[in-house]
Design a protein around this motif. Structure first.
Motif, mmCIF file in Angstrom:
data_model
loop_
_atom_site.group_PDB
_atom_site.id
_atom_site.type_symbol
_atom_site.label_atom_id
_atom_site.label_comp_id
_atom_site.label_asym_id
_atom_site.label_seq_id
_atom_site.Cartn_x
_atom_site.Cartn_y
_atom_site.Cartn_z
ATOM 1 N N LYS A 191 0.812 -1.210 0.000
ATOM 2 C CA LYS A 191 0.000 0.000 0.000
ATOM 3 C C LYS A 191 0.852 1.270 0.000
ATOM 4 C CE LYS A 191 -3.950 -2.147 0.199
ATOM 5 N NZ LYS A 191 -4.940 -2.078 -0.879
ATOM 6 N N GLU A 201 -0.527 4.661 3.141
ATOM 7 C CA GLU A 201 -1.632 4.100 3.911
ATOM 8 C C GLU A 201 -1.130 3.588 5.261
ATOM 9 O OE1 GLU A 201 -4.245 0.166 3.573
ATOM 10 O OE2 GLU A 201 -4.777 1.656 2.016
ATOM 11 N N ILE A 221 -2.506 1.807 8.980
ATOM 12 C CA ILE A 221 -3.556 1.201 9.797
ATOM 13 C C ILE A 221 -3.181 1.435 11.254
ATOM 14 C CG2 ILE A 221 -4.765 -0.928 10.380
ATOM 15 C CD1 ILE A 221 -3.960 -1.963 7.581
ATOM 16 N N THR A 233 -9.695 0.973 15.556
ATOM 17 C CA THR A 233 -8.807 0.724 14.420
ATOM 18 C C THR A 233 -9.240 1.618 13.266
ATOM 19 O OG1 THR A 233 -8.437 -1.580 15.067
ATOM 20 C CG2 THR A 233 -7.931 -0.971 12.790
ATOM 21 N N ARG A 234 -8.315 2.404 12.744
ATOM 22 C CA ARG A 234 -8.601 3.316 11.639
ATOM 23 C C ARG A 234 -7.596 3.087 10.516
ATOM 24 N NH1 ARG A 234 -11.182 8.095 13.329
ATOM 25 N NH2 ARG A 234 -12.743 7.560 14.903
ATOM 26 N N THR A 235 -8.073 3.157 9.284
ATOM 27 C CA THR A 235 -7.197 3.146 8.117
ATOM 28 C C THR A 235 -7.110 4.569 7.594
ATOM 29 O OG1 THR A 235 -7.791 0.874 7.539
ATOM 30 C CG2 THR A 235 -6.807 2.223 5.810
ATOM 31 N N SER A 254 -12.502 10.166 9.164
ATOM 32 C CA SER A 254 -11.567 9.400 8.352
ATOM 33 C C SER A 254 -11.887 9.647 6.883
ATOM 34 C CB SER A 254 -11.655 7.900 8.664
ATOM 35 O OG SER A 254 -12.947 7.406 8.362
#
Length: 272
Positions: A95, A103, A105, A112-114, A191
């Motif tokens: 990524k 990117e 994570i 948990t956020r991307t 996000s």
């Protein structure tokens, strides 16, 4: 959805000039993203192609530092951990999009956020100059859904770092707010990306001494002059190529390329 104004100290200076000078002496660059409640900054070593440290700055002023500790060969990802909390971050190797985007994570405080972090060295400063009726809309993509609205009462500064069909991606999910009851750096959304159209942003010219500036037909000092002026004016950015920006005058009568050294993204002061 109205802008939720949450303010934090900036770990990364959103100044491409400052960072460009610093990076001549170091291969470490800064990627940033603003969450509602935490300012995220990643220091990334371009020469080694791996992360160095990740900083989480909370709105109470505390900073949680996550250190790079391993590369998981099986999962093909870089991993960072905090020594003072259970915060954990991963950067999938596949990524690693390009030098502009990365990117991440992130697991912190049970969530948990991307996140899509932006290289702040590639950012170009602009400000909102919206002459249309109603609030200024920020969208989740070019011609996408509205994710945030800005009223006309304040002055808004932001950094953009990619353009597509007249739409600019806002770097780091953050915007600076001035001349309102609450001032500072604000997270735009929880996000995801935010985009803004070129017709509602602008830059000042820096010919403070009455220098004669030109808009050219190509991004080069050898390009044919299309328009010349000596007064300070507002210009809307349309494209960006290296150190040159394609712009349009507010009245839409003239457009062309101008060197970025003559542009200022802050309407409240001069750019030294």
């Amino acid at each position: 959805m109205r802008l939720n104004r949450l303010f934090f100290g900036a770990l990364c200076l959103l100044s491409s000039v400052t960072l460009a000078v610093a990076q001549e002496q170091s291969s470490v660059t800064c990627y940033a993203y603003q969450l509602g409640g935490v300012n995220v900054q990643l220091d990334y070593d371009l020469a080694q192609s791996k992360p160095v440290e990740l900083f989480l700055e909370y709105n109470d002023g505390t900073i949680d530092t996550l250190h790079y500790f391993s590369y998981d060969e099986q999962l093909a990802r870089y991993e960072l951990r905090s020594r003072s909390s259970d915060s954990f971050a991963m950067i999938p190797r596949s990524k690693r999009l390009d030098l502009h985007l990365l990117e991440l994570i992130l697991r912190f405080k049970g969530e948990t956020r991307t996140l899509l972090l932006h290289n702040v060295a590639d950012a170009m400063g602009v400000f909102i100059h919206d002459t249309q009726a109603g609030d200024t809309n920020l969208r989740n993509g070019p011609k996408g859904d509205v994710v945030c609205q800005l009223d006309k009462k304040g002055t808004y500064l932001l950094s953009v770092c990619a353009v597509r069909d007249g739409w600019w991606r806002i770097c780091g999910n953050q915007i600076s707010v001035y001349e309102t009851e609450n001032e500072g750096v604000a997270a735009i959304r929880k996000s995801g990306d935010a985009w803004i159209h070129s017709s509602v942003i602008a830059m000042d010219t820096r010919n403070y001494g009455g220098q004669k500036l030109h808009l050219r037909d190509s991004p080069s000092s050898e390009g044919r002059v299309l328009y010349s002026f000596t007064k300070e004016i507002l210009l809307r950015p349309l494209e960006w190529r290296g150190e040159w920006v394609k712009v349009q005058t507010i009245d839409k009568k003239h457009q062309g390329w101008i060197h970025s050294q003559w542009l200022c993204g802050n309407p409240l002061t001069t750019c030294a």
